[in-house]
Design a protein around this motif. Sequence first.
Motif, PDB file in Angstrom:
ATOM      1  N   ARG A 706       0.825  -1.202   0.000  1.00 19.76           N
ATOM      2  CA  ARG A 706       0.000   0.000   0.000  1.00 19.76           C
ATOM      3  C   ARG A 706       0.866   1.260   0.000  1.00 19.76           C
ATOM      4  O   ARG A 706       0.556   2.244  -0.685  1.00 19.76           O
ATOM      5  CB  ARG A 706      -0.922  -0.011   1.220  1.00 19.76           C
ATOM      6  CG  ARG A 706      -2.023  -1.068   1.161  1.00 19.76           C
ATOM      7  CD  ARG A 706      -3.093  -0.767   2.200  1.00 19.76           C
ATOM      8  NE  ARG A 706      -4.125  -1.784   2.192  1.00 19.76           N
ATOM      9  CZ  ARG A 706      -4.235  -2.758   3.088  1.00 19.76           C
ATOM     10  NH1 ARG A 706      -3.359  -2.822   4.076  1.00 19.76           N
ATOM     11  NH2 ARG A 706      -5.197  -3.646   3.013  1.00 19.76           N
ATOM     12  N   ALA A 707       1.954   1.236   0.788  1.00 18.30           N
ATOM     13  CA  ALA A 707       2.834   2.401   0.816  1.00 18.30           C
ATOM     14  C   ALA A 707       3.457   2.648  -0.559  1.00 18.30           C
ATOM     15  O   ALA A 707       3.545   3.792  -1.025  1.00 18.30           O
ATOM     16  CB  ALA A 707       3.935   2.199   1.866  1.00 18.30           C
ATOM     17  N   ARG A 708       3.857   1.566  -1.201  1.00 18.70           N
ATOM     18  CA  ARG A 708       4.431   1.728  -2.534  1.00 18.70           C
ATOM     19  C   ARG A 708       3.384   2.194  -3.529  1.00 18.70           C
ATOM     20  O   ARG A 708       3.674   2.948  -4.461  1.00 18.70           O
ATOM     21  CB  ARG A 708       5.048   0.408  -2.998  1.00 18.70           C
ATOM     22  CG  ARG A 708       6.293   0.039  -2.199  1.00 18.70           C
ATOM     23  CD  ARG A 708       6.918  -1.243  -2.681  1.00 18.70           C
ATOM     24  NE  ARG A 708       8.112  -1.571  -1.914  1.00 18.70           N
ATOM     25  CZ  ARG A 708       8.820  -2.688  -2.086  1.00 18.70           C
ATOM     26  NH1 ARG A 708       8.453  -3.566  -3.003  1.00 18.70           N
ATOM     27  NH2 ARG A 708       9.889  -2.922  -1.351  1.00 18.70           N
ATOM     28  N   GLN A 709       2.149   1.744  -3.329  1.00 17.81           N
ATOM     29  CA  GLN A 709       1.086   2.210  -4.209  1.00 17.81           C
ATOM     30  C   GLN A 709       0.859   3.704  -4.036  1.00 17.81           C
ATOM     31  O   GLN A 709       0.676   4.439  -5.006  1.00 17.81           O
ATOM     32  CB  GLN A 709      -0.217   1.448  -3.920  1.00 17.81           C
ATOM     33  CG  GLN A 709      -1.369   1.845  -4.833  1.00 17.81           C
ATOM     34  CD  GLN A 709      -2.633   1.079  -4.511  1.00 17.81           C
ATOM     35  OE1 GLN A 709      -2.615   0.194  -3.664  1.00 17.81           O
ATOM     36  NE2 GLN A 709      -3.703   1.418  -5.178  1.00 17.81           N
ATOM     37  N   VAL A 710       0.884   4.166  -2.765  1.00 17.25           N
ATOM     38  CA  VAL A 710       0.737   5.603  -2.516  1.00 17.25           C
ATOM     39  C   VAL A 710       1.890   6.369  -3.153  1.00 17.25           C
ATOM     40  O   VAL A 710       1.699   7.434  -3.761  1.00 17.25           O
ATOM     41  CB  VAL A 710       0.670   5.870  -0.997  1.00 17.25           C
ATOM     42  CG1 VAL A 710       0.728   7.362  -0.712  1.00 17.25           C
ATOM     43  CG2 VAL A 710      -0.609   5.267  -0.414  1.00 17.25           C
ATOM     44  N   LEU A 712       3.627   5.419  -5.703  1.00 18.88           N
ATOM     45  CA  LEU A 712       3.430   5.382  -7.145  1.00 18.88           C
ATOM     46  C   LEU A 712       2.397   6.408  -7.578  1.00 18.88           C
ATOM     47  O   LEU A 712       2.566   7.106  -8.578  1.00 18.88           O
ATOM     48  CB  LEU A 712       3.002   3.974  -7.578  1.00 18.88           C
ATOM     49  CG  LEU A 712       2.694   3.803  -9.068  1.00 18.88           C
ATOM     50  CD1 LEU A 712       3.922   4.129  -9.906  1.00 18.88           C
ATOM     51  CD2 LEU A 712       2.199   2.402  -9.359  1.00 18.88           C
ATOM     52  N   GLN A 713       1.297   6.514  -6.807  1.00 24.00           N
ATOM     53  CA  GLN A 713       0.284   7.503  -7.150  1.00 24.00           C
ATOM     54  C   GLN A 713       0.839   8.916  -7.053  1.00 24.00           C
ATOM     55  O   GLN A 713       0.537   9.782  -7.878  1.00 24.00           O
ATOM     56  CB  GLN A 713      -0.926   7.327  -6.235  1.00 24.00           C
ATOM     57  CG  GLN A 713      -1.700   6.033  -6.467  1.00 24.00           C
ATOM     58  CD  GLN A 713      -2.790   5.816  -5.436  1.00 24.00           C
ATOM     59  OE1 GLN A 713      -2.857   6.512  -4.431  1.00 24.00           O
ATOM     60  NE2 GLN A 713      -3.643   4.836  -5.693  1.00 24.00           N
ATOM     61  N   ALA A 714       1.687   9.165  -6.006  1.00 27.23           N
ATOM     62  CA  ALA A 714       2.313  10.479  -5.894  1.00 27.23           C
ATOM     63  C   ALA A 714       3.237  10.745  -7.074  1.00 27.23           C
ATOM     64  O   ALA A 714       3.268  11.860  -7.624  1.00 27.23           O
ATOM     65  CB  ALA A 714       3.086  10.572  -4.577  1.00 27.23           C
ATOM     66  N   ALA A 715       3.997   9.716  -7.470  1.00 22.73           N
ATOM     67  CA  ALA A 715       4.881   9.883  -8.629  1.00 22.73           C
ATOM     68  C   ALA A 715       4.085  10.139  -9.895  1.00 22.73           C
ATOM     69  O   ALA A 715       4.470  10.959 -10.738  1.00 22.73           O
ATOM     70  CB  ALA A 715       5.761   8.638  -8.794  1.00 22.73           C
ATOM     71  N   GLN A 716       2.938   9.434 -10.016  1.00 20.07           N
ATOM     72  CA  GLN A 716       2.105   9.668 -11.190  1.00 20.07           C
ATOM     73  C   GLN A 716       1.517  11.068 -11.186  1.00 20.07           C
ATOM     74  O   GLN A 716       1.425  11.725 -12.221  1.00 20.07           O
ATOM     75  CB  GLN A 716       0.996   8.609 -11.252  1.00 20.07           C
ATOM     76  CG  GLN A 716       1.504   7.215 -11.561  1.00 20.07           C
ATOM     77  CD  GLN A 716       0.422   6.167 -11.461  1.00 20.07           C
ATOM     78  OE1 GLN A 716      -0.597   6.390 -10.817  1.00 20.07           O
ATOM     79  NE2 GLN A 716       0.638   5.035 -12.089  1.00 20.07           N
ATOM     80  N   ALA A 717       1.108  11.560  -9.978  1.00 24.66           N
ATOM     81  CA  ALA A 717       0.602  12.923  -9.893  1.00 24.66           C
ATOM     82  C   ALA A 717       1.696  13.932 -10.246  1.00 24.66           C
ATOM     83  O   ALA A 717       1.445  14.913 -10.953  1.00 24.66           O
ATOM     84  CB  ALA A 717       0.062  13.197  -8.487  1.00 24.66           C
TER      85      ALA A 717
END
Length: 799
Positions: A706-710, A712-717
């Motif tokens: 989940r932390a890596r997903q967050v 990743l989402q921050a990197a995508q943003a």
Amino acid sequence: MRPRDYDDSEPGGAQKYRERLAEWERRRDELAAACTAAGQELVTRQQLAVAPAAWLAATQAALIASMAQASQLASADAELAAVVTEVTRIDGFLADVRQARQTATARLLDGPVTGAAITLLPLRLESRWLDDGLYVRVYPDDLLIRTHDERLTADEITWGTHYWAVGGGDIAWLQLSRRYGPQRAAWIIRACDPARPGPQARDDGWPRPAGADLLPDRFAVVAYCAGEPVAVAWGADVAGPLELTVPGGPTPAEWTTDLPAAVAAGMAVRLPVPAGAPPIDLVVAIGLHTGADARSLADLITAHAYTDGLELLADGTPTNNAVAVNSAFSPERQAAVARLLVSGGSTPADGTAGAELADVLGLPRDTFADIEGAATVRSPLDAAAGLLVGLAAEGVMTAQLGTAADPLRPLVRPGGPAPVLRTGRQPYALLPVTDPGAWVAAPGELGAGLSALMHRWAVAYAPAAATDPNVPVPPIGGGVPRRVTRADAADLPELLLESPQSVEWTAPDGTAHSGDDLFALLTAAARRAATPVPEAAVTVLADLAPHDRARLLAGHLDAASHRFDPWVTAAVTERLTASRVAHPGLVALGAVGWLTDVAPRTQPVSSEHVLAPSLGHAATAAVLRSAYLGQTGSSSFDLDLSSRRVRQALWLLEAVRAGQPLAAVLGYQFERDLADAGLQPYLAAFRKLTRFHTGTALEALEDVRRARQVALQAAQARLVELRAAAEAARAAVGAAAAARAAGQGRLDQADAVAAPYDQMSAALTTVVGTEIPTLVAELAAIDAGRPQSRRQAFTLQVP
């Protein structure tokens, strides 16, 4: 009176003089008029050139100003370049992540290009940290080890010949199996069959050394940290076939016990991990055997049938001992499996376990002709269960996956497309796999419509091993499990959409469901569907044992509610089947193994002793101590064993002993405390929350995921922001380029307008510098050539 300019002595001199004078005067007047006209033309052109020159100067000034503005964009250009570089780096990183495994496999394995799927057999790895790096030792798994010796001793030939001489039978079989073991006895009987060529005798009396014939040509070992490779190393070429024991006895080969010998044999690899490198969370060893074919793999599998036993397990067969049930492995089972090798069997038919396993591995179906479990029917049962659940939950998968899922539905097998293969005590599950994030559907494939969903699933939930099975993954669901009775059959599709995992099916009286209850529930729901229920499917399922029927139906219910992996496996199986048909007999064989959490040990294995009054207390203390040490920095297992907590624990145990699930008991206690505190209106909101963490290692992995997903989402943003900034910078540069182009256009226009005046100036220069001096010279020449005359003075005297 004017003097005369002619000579009176020349006959007609006066007349000639007057004519020459008139010609000279005419030529002089023409040259003077030409000089006057040229001067007037010069003045006119100079006056006309004043306005374009001023306009040209203004245009040039505007162009210089625009170029100055463009020079001010230098910093913007630099920022744009930085943004473009960052976007390119991120895009490249994302592309590299998707293609890393394919590229690494192609380069590391150094094998031939093949259109067939690669069959990866398991390896056993051991690691050790030394001063010069991390050493990884590779051992072949039991499936790769060959211990079968086709040669027979003189004693074996005698007993095998005796078996056929007495006509076989149970007595002769018992004599052989007790003397040599059931598997070796089966081989002796087959080798001494009078219908076959005579057996090959073992002259020296010693069995052939155990070896591994199908090991990869060499191994590549890759260490990963947070999904990124941090070290790569290649081993020496493996000199195959590699022997595990020395000839003449069971003594282990040198490479199995000596590290330098293992390195020389290609069975150990040193990873040059640099000092200060981050902790290694995954080490993978992989290799490809370039000389393998379908026959060699089939011979290896068949050899296990005559050594440690070979069997295809029926679905649902327990493979481990538990409190309530034991595994299916036993000496009696081994004898029964070996007995079938003697009695013989037929080639597995379509839909059987043997046919499915042979098709997945790319082997001839007769490889499993004499193998126990090969004739078990699998495909029709799965098809019937999938059809019944699909009709009962009509519209559920369409609502979640769209109509793209409909063509692939018949291929969905929650239990996998191949049965479990057991050699000796070890079961092996076979599963077609791929990288969903790099999946590209081929034209005409049934699973083509799932490509986008596979990519999203891979990005959001990879790696799949880090997913807690108690916290299932999308695309289906939200909410908490519900108990469902037969009265809820009409609402089955809605229930599946609500629940992220299989609903808890119960009988009408509230007890746990049975196979009959679940079958009746789904049959009733399917009969309400618009599509008629094929009675053949109902009949096939009705003939199954209740627990087998419940297992099949529950698996397909999972695929209709929360499991997306069976759909991925179905798409991969379709591709694998097409590959096997396109390349019959072509088998690409390799081996793979991995280690997790590879770090130097900094603490001793045991830090202290625990005294306990009984073995039960000692086991409990050991488990609690292990859990406490495994949760360093956490107080999850810093237990309080006060009397209050002991009484509460006893109450929980009594409730569980009475048949209540532990989760239900804890949930009841929480909801009771919530109601006692006057917070009952918040009960529904709490029920929608996820379950409480229990501190398991799997949950820790899920937290990391989940932390890596967050992240990743921050990197995508951030990537979106950078791309927006890049677009804005591109727009500014585009506007500057447009202004520059417009200024250049005005400059070109001014040049075009000034071109005629430039030509006039050049012509004027010609007139001033060439034509006027020429005319003046000519005038001077004419003036110099004026006729000479003699003058004579007369004196008139006037009286």
